[in-house]
Write a protein that holds these residues in place. Structure first.
Motif, PDB file in Angstrom:
ATOM      1  N   ASP A 110      38.447  22.684  43.555  1.00  0.00           N
ATOM      2  CA  ASP A 110      39.239  21.502  43.327  1.00  0.00           C
ATOM      3  C   ASP A 110      40.298  20.889  44.158  1.00  0.00           C
ATOM      4  O   ASP A 110      40.809  19.683  44.113  1.00  0.00           O
ATOM      5  CB  ASP A 110      39.421  20.927  41.950  1.00  0.00           C
ATOM      6  N   ASN A 129      39.673  18.026  46.426  1.00  0.00           N
ATOM      7  CA  ASN A 129      39.402  16.689  45.754  1.00  0.00           C
ATOM      8  C   ASN A 129      40.399  15.486  46.543  1.00  0.00           C
ATOM      9  O   ASN A 129      41.486  15.784  46.906  1.00  0.00           O
ATOM     10  CB  ASN A 129      39.844  16.501  44.454  1.00  0.00           C
ATOM     11  N   GLU A 155      34.980  14.825  47.353  1.00  0.00           N
ATOM     12  CA  GLU A 155      35.319  14.423  45.797  1.00  0.00           C
ATOM     13  C   GLU A 155      34.790  15.409  44.896  1.00  0.00           C
ATOM     14  O   GLU A 155      33.833  15.946  44.992  1.00  0.00           O
ATOM     15  CB  GLU A 155      34.607  12.925  45.584  1.00  0.00           C
ATOM     16  N   LEU A 201      34.657  16.035  40.769  1.00  0.00           N
ATOM     17  CA  LEU A 201      34.881  15.396  39.607  1.00  0.00           C
ATOM     18  C   LEU A 201      34.460  16.493  38.351  1.00  0.00           C
ATOM     19  O   LEU A 201      33.465  17.433  38.652  1.00  0.00           O
ATOM     20  CB  LEU A 201      33.906  14.115  39.506  1.00  0.00           C
ATOM     21  N   TRP A 202      34.954  16.382  37.043  1.00  0.00           N
ATOM     22  CA  TRP A 202      34.188  17.040  35.965  1.00  0.00           C
ATOM     23  C   TRP A 202      32.985  16.353  35.739  1.00  0.00           C
ATOM     24  O   TRP A 202      32.877  15.186  36.066  1.00  0.00           O
ATOM     25  CB  TRP A 202      35.113  16.697  35.000  1.00  0.00           C
ATOM     26  N   THR A 259      28.846  12.128  35.877  1.00  0.00           N
ATOM     27  CA  THR A 259      30.113  12.196  36.549  1.00  0.00           C
ATOM     28  C   THR A 259      30.639  10.881  36.410  1.00  0.00           C
ATOM     29  O   THR A 259      29.795   9.777  36.613  1.00  0.00           O
ATOM     30  CB  THR A 259      30.208  12.778  37.735  1.00  0.00           C
ATOM     31  N   PRO A 260      31.987  10.718  36.386  1.00  0.00           N
ATOM     32  CA  PRO A 260      32.813  11.877  36.061  1.00  0.00           C
ATOM     33  C   PRO A 260      32.855  11.818  34.343  1.00  0.00           C
ATOM     34  O   PRO A 260      32.701  11.004  33.780  1.00  0.00           O
ATOM     35  CB  PRO A 260      34.123  11.104  36.558  1.00  0.00           C
ATOM     36  N   LYS A 280      32.149  21.432  37.374  1.00  0.00           N
ATOM     37  CA  LYS A 280      32.909  20.556  38.430  1.00  0.00           C
ATOM     38  C   LYS A 280      31.566  20.210  39.532  1.00  0.00           C
ATOM     39  O   LYS A 280      30.863  20.772  39.962  1.00  0.00           O
ATOM     40  CB  LYS A 280      34.168  21.304  39.278  1.00  0.00           C
TER      41      LYS A 280
END
Length: 135
Positions: free
Chosen positions: A59, A62, A79, A81-82, A94-95, A103
């Protein structure tokens, strides 16, 4: 004939863009999902990680944009995202509203003569062993 040649050029550009996206995704996937040194629960570089050479987990990439000179003039951005992955099937979301065990990493390639409708997006999921306590 001119239209056909233009189509061939777009196909070649798209193939290059797919290659660049795969190359970037391979680089990112070589890193662990969770930060090995300083758990923060955020999806971004930690203090002291100002560029790719400092990144130590997925991450950290990101909101990172790669220099166009590095990738045949394409604009490449990342990008992270969780993501919510349903256990009973269905679409990945997402997100996520809060950290999860997953992720989603998305690499987007555009520019360099690539038709905007042909931008390349490559996505993958990584498993986070400690959501919310590490990045």
């Amino acid at each position: 004939l001119v239209g056909f040649l233009g189509l061939g050029a777009q196909t070649n550009k798209r193939i290059q863009a797919i290659w660049v996206a795969n190359s970037i995704m391979e680089e990112i996937m070589a890193f662990p999902a969770d930060d090995p040194e300083s758990p923060t629960g955020t999806l971004s570089p930690e203090d002291g990680e100002s560029g790719r050479s400092d990144f130590d987990d997925v991450d950290d990439f990101n909101d990172y944009s790669y220099p166009t000179a590095d990738h045949y003039g394409f604009t490449a951005s990342v990008e992270v995202l969780w993501a919510v992955v349903p256990t009973t099937g269905g679409a990945i979301t997402t997100p996520a509203a809060s950290p999860t065990n997953y992720k989603q990493v998305k690499v987007t390639i555009s520019g360099a003569g690539l038709d905007p409708s042909q931008n390349v997006e490559l996505k993958t999921l990584v498993f986070s062993t400690s959501p919310g306590s590490s990045s």
